[in-house]
Design a protein around this motif. Structure first.
Motif, PDB file in Angstrom:
ATOM      1  N   GLN A 135       0.866  -1.185   0.000  1.00  0.00           N
ATOM      2  CA  GLN A 135       0.000   0.000   0.000  1.00  0.00           C
ATOM      3  C   GLN A 135       0.895   1.224   0.000  1.00  0.00           C
ATOM      4  O   GLN A 135       1.818   1.325   0.806  1.00  0.00           O
ATOM      5  N   VAL A 136       0.627   2.134  -0.925  1.00  0.00           N
ATOM      6  CA  VAL A 136       1.403   3.366  -1.038  1.00  0.00           C
ATOM      7  C   VAL A 136       0.498   4.551  -0.758  1.00  0.00           C
ATOM      8  O   VAL A 136      -0.584   4.661  -1.346  1.00  0.00           O
ATOM      9  N   GLU A 137       0.938   5.411   0.123  1.00  0.00           N
ATOM     10  CA  GLU A 137       0.238   6.657   0.379  1.00  0.00           C
ATOM     11  C   GLU A 137       1.201   7.811   0.118  1.00  0.00           C
ATOM     12  O   GLU A 137       2.387   7.730   0.449  1.00  0.00           O
ATOM     13  N   GLY A 138       0.675   8.865  -0.477  1.00  0.00           N
ATOM     14  CA  GLY A 138       1.518  10.008  -0.784  1.00  0.00           C
ATOM     15  C   GLY A 138       0.721  11.115  -1.428  1.00  0.00           C
ATOM     16  O   GLY A 138      -0.500  11.204  -1.245  1.00  0.00           O
ATOM     17  N   THR A 139       1.410  11.960  -2.168  1.00  0.00           N
ATOM     18  CA  THR A 139       0.763  13.075  -2.849  1.00  0.00           C
ATOM     19  C   THR A 139       1.174  13.080  -4.323  1.00  0.00           C
ATOM     20  O   THR A 139       2.286  12.680  -4.680  1.00  0.00           O
ATOM     21  N   VAL A 140       0.263  13.555  -5.146  1.00  0.00           N
ATOM     22  CA  VAL A 140       0.512  13.637  -6.579  1.00  0.00           C
ATOM     23  C   VAL A 140       1.451  14.802  -6.864  1.00  0.00           C
ATOM     24  O   VAL A 140       1.306  15.882  -6.286  1.00  0.00           O
ATOM     25  N   TYR A 141       2.409  14.567  -7.744  1.00  0.00           N
ATOM     26  CA  TYR A 141       3.300  15.639  -8.165  1.00  0.00           C
ATOM     27  C   TYR A 141       3.385  15.653  -9.679  1.00  0.00           C
ATOM     28  O   TYR A 141       3.668  14.630 -10.312  1.00  0.00           O
ATOM     29  N   GLN A 142       3.126  16.821 -10.259  1.00  0.00           N
ATOM     30  CA  GLN A 142       3.310  17.070 -11.678  1.00  0.00           C
ATOM     31  C   GLN A 142       4.290  18.213 -11.824  1.00  0.00           C
ATOM     32  O   GLN A 142       4.141  19.252 -11.190  1.00  0.00           O
ATOM     33  N   SER A 143       5.297  18.029 -12.663  1.00  0.00           N
ATOM     34  CA  SER A 143       6.275  19.083 -12.869  1.00  0.00           C
ATOM     35  C   SER A 143       5.587  20.322 -13.410  1.00  0.00           C
ATOM     36  O   SER A 143       4.738  20.226 -14.313  1.00  0.00           O
ATOM     37  N   PRO A 144       5.916  21.533 -12.872  1.00  0.00           N
ATOM     38  CA  PRO A 144       5.272  22.759 -13.346  1.00  0.00           C
ATOM     39  C   PRO A 144       5.690  23.160 -14.748  1.00  0.00           C
ATOM     40  O   PRO A 144       5.106  24.048 -15.344  1.00  0.00           O
ATOM     41  N   GLY A 145       6.705  22.544 -15.310  1.00  0.00           N
ATOM     42  CA  GLY A 145       7.174  22.892 -16.653  1.00  0.00           C
ATOM     43  C   GLY A 145       8.254  21.937 -17.085  1.00  0.00           C
ATOM     44  O   GLY A 145       8.630  21.011 -16.360  1.00  0.00           O
ATOM     45  N   GLU A 146       8.745  22.150 -18.285  1.00  0.00           N
ATOM     46  CA  GLU A 146       9.805  21.303 -18.801  1.00  0.00           C
ATOM     47  C   GLU A 146      11.096  21.539 -18.025  1.00  0.00           C
ATOM     48  O   GLU A 146      11.524  22.664 -17.849  1.00  0.00           O
ATOM     49  N   ALA A 147      11.685  20.459 -17.557  1.00  0.00           N
ATOM     50  CA  ALA A 147      12.971  20.568 -16.876  1.00  0.00           C
ATOM     51  C   ALA A 147      14.046  20.985 -17.870  1.00  0.00           C
ATOM     52  O   ALA A 147      14.027  20.601 -19.030  1.00  0.00           O
ATOM     53  N   PHE A 148      14.993  21.805 -17.388  1.00  0.00           N
ATOM     54  CA  PHE A 148      16.074  22.257 -18.264  1.00  0.00           C
ATOM     55  C   PHE A 148      17.119  21.168 -18.400  1.00  0.00           C
ATOM     56  O   PHE A 148      17.615  20.629 -17.409  1.00  0.00           O
ATOM     57  N   VAL A 149      17.432  20.812 -19.624  1.00  0.00           N
ATOM     58  CA  VAL A 149      18.511  19.876 -19.906  1.00  0.00           C
ATOM     59  C   VAL A 149      19.326  20.449 -21.045  1.00  0.00           C
ATOM     60  O   VAL A 149      18.846  21.256 -21.832  1.00  0.00           O
ATOM     61  N   LEU A 150      20.581  20.034 -21.135  1.00  0.00           N
ATOM     62  CA  LEU A 150      21.455  20.573 -22.165  1.00  0.00           C
ATOM     63  C   LEU A 150      20.997  20.185 -23.554  1.00  0.00           C
ATOM     64  O   LEU A 150      21.165  20.922 -24.510  1.00  0.00           O
ATOM     65  N   LYS A 151      20.398  19.009 -23.693  1.00  0.00           N
ATOM     66  CA  LYS A 151      19.881  18.557 -24.972  1.00  0.00           C
ATOM     67  C   LYS A 151      18.843  17.476 -24.712  1.00  0.00           C
ATOM     68  O   LYS A 151      18.784  16.887 -23.630  1.00  0.00           O
ATOM     69  N   ASP A 152      18.007  17.218 -25.707  1.00  0.00           N
ATOM     70  CA  ASP A 152      17.029  16.155 -25.569  1.00  0.00           C
ATOM     71  C   ASP A 152      17.750  14.823 -25.426  1.00  0.00           C
ATOM     72  O   ASP A 152      18.564  14.445 -26.269  1.00  0.00           O
ATOM     73  N   GLU A 153      17.450  14.128 -24.363  1.00  0.00           N
ATOM     74  CA  GLU A 153      18.152  12.873 -24.118  1.00  0.00           C
ATOM     75  C   GLU A 153      17.424  11.709 -24.766  1.00  0.00           C
ATOM     76  O   GLU A 153      16.199  11.671 -24.828  1.00  0.00           O
ATOM     77  N   GLN A 154      18.199  10.757 -25.274  1.00  0.00           N
ATOM     78  CA  GLN A 154      17.673   9.517 -25.808  1.00  0.00           C
ATOM     79  C   GLN A 154      17.794   8.447 -24.735  1.00  0.00           C
ATOM     80  O   GLN A 154      18.876   8.225 -24.186  1.00  0.00           O
ATOM     81  N   LEU A 155      16.691   7.789 -24.439  1.00  0.00           N
ATOM     82  CA  LEU A 155      16.734   6.762 -23.406  1.00  0.00           C
ATOM     83  C   LEU A 155      17.525   5.559 -23.907  1.00  0.00           C
ATOM     84  O   LEU A 155      17.298   5.077 -25.029  1.00  0.00           O
ATOM     85  N   PRO A 156      18.463   5.066 -23.117  1.00  0.00           N
ATOM     86  CA  PRO A 156      19.255   3.902 -23.541  1.00  0.00           C
ATOM     87  C   PRO A 156      18.368   2.665 -23.692  1.00  0.00           C
ATOM     88  O   PRO A 156      17.312   2.553 -23.066  1.00  0.00           O
ATOM     89  N   ASP A 157      18.820   1.720 -24.513  1.00  0.00           N
ATOM     90  CA  ASP A 157      17.997   0.556 -24.840  1.00  0.00           C
ATOM     91  C   ASP A 157      17.958  -0.470 -23.715  1.00  0.00           C
ATOM     92  O   ASP A 157      16.903  -0.977 -23.368  1.00  0.00           O
ATOM     93  N   ASN A 158      19.097  -0.796 -23.154  1.00  0.00           N
ATOM     94  CA  ASN A 158      19.145  -1.903 -22.196  1.00  0.00           C
ATOM     95  C   ASN A 158      19.862  -1.497 -20.921  1.00  0.00           C
ATOM     96  O   ASN A 158      20.841  -2.119 -20.513  1.00  0.00           O
ATOM     97  N   GLN A 159      19.405  -0.432 -20.322  1.00  0.00           N
ATOM     98  CA  GLN A 159      20.010   0.022 -19.077  1.00  0.00           C
ATOM     99  C   GLN A 159      18.932   0.156 -18.016  1.00  0.00           C
ATOM    100  O   GLN A 159      18.025   0.978 -18.126  1.00  0.00           O
ATOM    101  N   TRP A 160      19.029  -0.673 -17.005  1.00  0.00           N
ATOM    102  CA  TRP A 160      18.145  -0.566 -15.848  1.00  0.00           C
ATOM    103  C   TRP A 160      18.985  -0.731 -14.591  1.00  0.00           C
ATOM    104  O   TRP A 160      19.844  -1.616 -14.550  1.00  0.00           O
ATOM    105  N   PRO A 161      18.810   0.114 -13.599  1.00  0.00           N
ATOM    106  CA  PRO A 161      17.854   1.232 -13.577  1.00  0.00           C
ATOM    107  C   PRO A 161      18.188   2.289 -14.629  1.00  0.00           C
ATOM    108  O   PRO A 161      19.324   2.434 -15.032  1.00  0.00           O
TER     109      PRO A 161
END
Length: 249
Positions: A135-161
């Protein structure tokens, strides 16, 4: 009064109107922001006082930000996400988000708290595993805007976490092959999940300026407008006295 003096007087009046007008406009804008912030804070307080909602109710809500949540389900320990560049007490680290499948078959990211990065950036921290239904209890969080990053990142194919600079719900959903809720649930501080010790959860949202601070700024801008007017009148009176007494300006 010579033509040159007259031009200088006109320019001074124009400058006065510009300065005073700008200061008054900024003062009024700060008062408007103070009222908007007051209404927003009251709305968030009302949300916080509502009973916890399940995921289906939150998904049906157009504005679930800061709503209390309670969900039941199983964690997908194999596909956690590390949100990079999150510091605690000046120590670099991550927010640990783990996908959860609720009892109803829906998916949502659970922000479990903060993990230290360690001495070497190329070595990711061990992820505490949460077994079984929780059971998880908490609060909803939505980012207020786009986070600043140096460039659009590409998600790696086989990396977890998965280590990311921002939480792109759409991209992570595609990678997982499920439909994630467009928000995260930040776990209540001190709540144990799966019998594990709670991670630090000093959530660091963007600091919300209080209405009183906006009012203080409004007063400062008003004071600057009054000061500019007083200086103009003082300078004009002094110049007028010099002209009447024949003193050079």
């Amino acid at each position: 009064m010579s033509s040159r003096t007259r031009v200088k007087a006109y320019l001074a009046v124009i400058a006065l109107f510009v300065v005073v007008g700008t200061c008054l406009r900024l003062s009024w804008w700060q008062l408007e922001r103070a009222e908007e912030k007051r209404v927003w804070l009251e709305s968030q307080q009302q949300k916080a006082e509502l009973p916890p909602a399940n995921l289906a109710s939150l998904l049906a809500n157009d504005s679930p930000q800061h709503r209390r949540a309670r969900v039941f389900g199983v964690m997908d320990n194999a596909h956690s996400i590390l949100l990079d560049n999150r510091t605690l007490n000046r120590i670099a680290g991550y927010h640990l988000l783990t996908p959860m499948q609720t009892d109803e078959g829906q998916w949502v990211l659970i922000n479990r708290g903060w993990l230290p990065r360690g001495n070497r950036r190329d070595i990711l921290p061990d992820i505490p595993v949460i077994e079984g239904r929780v059971q998880v209890e908490g609060t909803v969080y939505q980012s207020p805007g786009e986070a600043f990053v140096l460039k659009d990142e590409q998600l790696p194919d086989n990396q977890w976490p998965l280590r990311v600079q921002k939480v792109d719900f759409h991209a992570i959903s595609e990678k997982l092959g499920v439909e994630l809720a467009p928000f995260e649930i930040r776990v209540t501080p001190e709540l144990s999940l799966g019998g594990l010790d709670p991670l630090p959860r000093h959530w660091q949202d963007i600091t919300v300026m209080a209405p009183e601070q906006h009012k203080a700024y409004a007063l400062q801008w008003l004071g600057l407008a009054i000061a500019a007017l007083v200086i103009f009148l003082f300078a004009g009176t002094r110049a007028q006295k010099r002209r009447l007494t024949g003193k050079p300006q």
